[in-house]
Scaffold this motif. Sequence first.
Motif, short mmCIF file in Angstrom:
data_model
loop_
_atom_site.label_atom_id
_atom_site.label_comp_id
_atom_site.label_asym_id
_atom_site.label_seq_id
_atom_site.Cartn_x
_atom_site.Cartn_y
_atom_site.Cartn_z
N LEU A 10 0.82 -1.21 0.00
CA LEU A 10 0.00 0.00 0.00
C LEU A 10 0.86 1.26 0.00
N GLN A 11 1.96 1.23 0.74
CA GLN A 11 2.84 2.40 0.76
C GLN A 11 3.42 2.68 -0.62
N ILE A 12 3.84 1.64 -1.32
CA ILE A 12 4.41 1.82 -2.66
C ILE A 12 3.37 2.43 -3.59
N ALA A 13 2.17 1.86 -3.59
CA ALA A 13 1.11 2.36 -4.47
C ALA A 13 0.72 3.80 -4.13
N THR A 14 0.58 4.08 -2.84
CA THR A 14 0.10 5.40 -2.44
C THR A 14 1.17 6.47 -2.60
N ARG A 15 2.39 6.19 -2.14
CA ARG A 15 3.46 7.19 -2.25
C ARG A 15 3.80 7.47 -3.73
N HIS A 16 3.73 6.46 -4.58
CA HIS A 16 3.96 6.68 -6.01
C HIS A 16 2.87 7.58 -6.58
N LYS A 17 1.63 7.35 -6.16
CA LYS A 17 0.51 8.18 -6.62
C LYS A 17 0.72 9.64 -6.25
N TYR A 18 1.35 9.86 -5.10
CA TYR A 18 1.58 11.22 -4.60
C TYR A 18 2.95 11.77 -4.99
N GLY A 19 3.66 11.03 -5.88
CA GLY A 19 4.92 11.53 -6.40
C GLY A 19 6.06 11.49 -5.41
N GLN A 20 6.03 10.58 -4.44
CA GLN A 20 7.08 10.51 -3.44
C GLN A 20 8.03 9.34 -3.72
N ASP A 21 9.23 9.44 -3.19
CA ASP A 21 10.26 8.42 -3.40
C ASP A 21 9.84 7.09 -2.79
N ILE A 22 10.04 6.00 -3.55
CA ILE A 22 9.65 4.67 -3.07
C ILE A 22 10.80 3.67 -3.17
N SER A 23 12.02 4.16 -3.41
CA SER A 23 13.15 3.25 -3.63
C SER A 23 13.40 2.35 -2.42
N TYR A 24 13.36 2.91 -1.21
CA TYR A 24 13.57 2.10 -0.02
C TYR A 24 12.46 1.07 0.14
N LEU A 25 11.23 1.49 -0.12
CA LEU A 25 10.07 0.61 0.05
C LEU A 25 10.13 -0.58 -0.90
N ILE A 26 10.59 -0.34 -2.13
CA ILE A 26 10.69 -1.42 -3.12
C ILE A 26 11.69 -2.46 -2.65
N LYS A 27 12.85 -2.02 -2.17
CA LYS A 27 13.87 -2.96 -1.67
C LYS A 27 13.35 -3.76 -0.48
N ASP A 28 12.65 -3.06 0.43
CA ASP A 28 12.16 -3.73 1.62
C ASP A 28 11.06 -4.73 1.28
N LEU A 29 10.18 -4.38 0.35
CA LEU A 29 9.13 -5.31 -0.06
C LEU A 29 9.74 -6.57 -0.67
N ASP A 30 10.76 -6.39 -1.50
CA ASP A 30 11.42 -7.54 -2.12
C ASP A 30 12.00 -8.46 -1.05
N LYS A 31 12.59 -7.88 -0.03
CA LYS A 31 13.16 -8.67 1.07
C LYS A 31 12.06 -9.41 1.83
N LEU A 32 10.95 -8.74 2.07
CA LEU A 32 9.85 -9.36 2.81
C LEU A 32 9.21 -10.50 2.02
N ILE A 33 9.06 -10.30 0.70
CA ILE A 33 8.47 -11.35 -0.13
C ILE A 33 9.37 -12.58 -0.15
N SER A 34 10.69 -12.37 -0.10
CA SER A 34 11.62 -13.51 -0.08
C SER A 34 11.48 -14.32 1.20
N GLN A 35 10.93 -13.71 2.27
CA GLN A 35 10.74 -14.40 3.54
C GLN A 35 9.37 -15.08 3.62
N ALA A 36 8.50 -14.81 2.66
CA ALA A 36 7.11 -15.27 2.75
C ALA A 36 7.00 -16.77 2.50
N SER A 37 6.00 -17.35 3.14
CA SER A 37 5.69 -18.77 2.96
C SER A 37 4.20 -18.89 2.62
N GLU A 38 3.69 -20.10 2.66
CA GLU A 38 2.26 -20.33 2.37
C GLU A 38 1.38 -19.53 3.33
#
Length: 254
Positions: free
Chosen positions: A143-171
Motif C-alpha cells: 500500500l505504501q508503494i502504491a500510495t506514495r507513487h501516486k503522490y509523487g514521493q520516493d519509493i526506492s527504499y520501500l521497493i527494496k524492503d518489499l522484495d526482502k519481505l516477499i523472499s521471507q514469505a511462505s504459504e
Amino acid sequence: FSLNEVQALASVNPVLDRPGELLNALVGLWVQQDVKSRFSISPLVNQLSEINLLPETKKSCNQVLAALIISKRKLSSLDIEKAIIHFLQAEAFNSAGLMLMQALQMLNSMDVLVDDQRLLSLWGSLPLPEPMDLDIRLLLRGLQIATRHKYGQDISYLIKDLDKLISQASENQATAVVFCAIITSSVLGINEPILANRHLRTALKLLPQVHNLRIPDTNELAFPNGLFLEFAIWINGEGITTIEHLQDWISTVE
C-alpha cells in the motif's frame, strides 16, 4: 487532555476510584484547567520519570488512549498518527500497522490528491517493527508503494524492503503476497519489470493457498479495486525495454 481521558486511564489496573476527585486535588500546582472541559499538565510533571509506571501499566494506558482516539466518528491525520504512536508504545504493533493500512487505503482510493505528509511519511524510509506480523508488513509495504507513487514521493527504499519481505514469505503469507503483486503491478511493472515478474511468479506459486480473498460460495477471487492477478502480466509487459526484460517476461508467461 479531557476528563474522558482521565476516566479511561483510571480504569487501567491498578484502578483509581473517583478519578474526578483525584484530578480536582491536583488542579493548581500540577494541573491547570484551560477551558471548561480541558486541562493541561504543569511543566513540573516533566520531572517525573516514566520508571514510576510499571511496563505493563504503561502499555495498558497507551492501549486505552489509542482506543479512545479511534472511537471518534471522524479521525484527522493527527488523530491517526497519535493512535499509531500509542499502539507502538503499547507494543500493539499489528494494530499500529492496520491503522496505517486503513489510512493509506483511503488516500489511495481518493480521486483528488490530499497533501497528507504525516501519514505518507510514516515508515517511508525506515524498517517496520520486527514483532509486526509478516502478513501486515507485506500488505503495508504494498500500500505504501502504491500510495506514495501516486503522490509523487520516493519509493526506492520501500521497493527494496518489499522484495526482502516477499523472499521471507511462505504459504502462511500467500494472501498478502498476491495482494502485493496486484497493487504494486502498475508501479513496478513499468519501472522495475524484472522485479515485478519475480513477485508475480511468487504470487502464482502461492495462489492455491489463497482462501480468504475468495467470494463466499464461489471459486472466484475478490481482488482489491476490481483488479485481477492476470492483469499484472500485461502491465509488466509494458515495462519491456531490453532483451533481458523480454526473456524474463516470456519465462513468467510460461
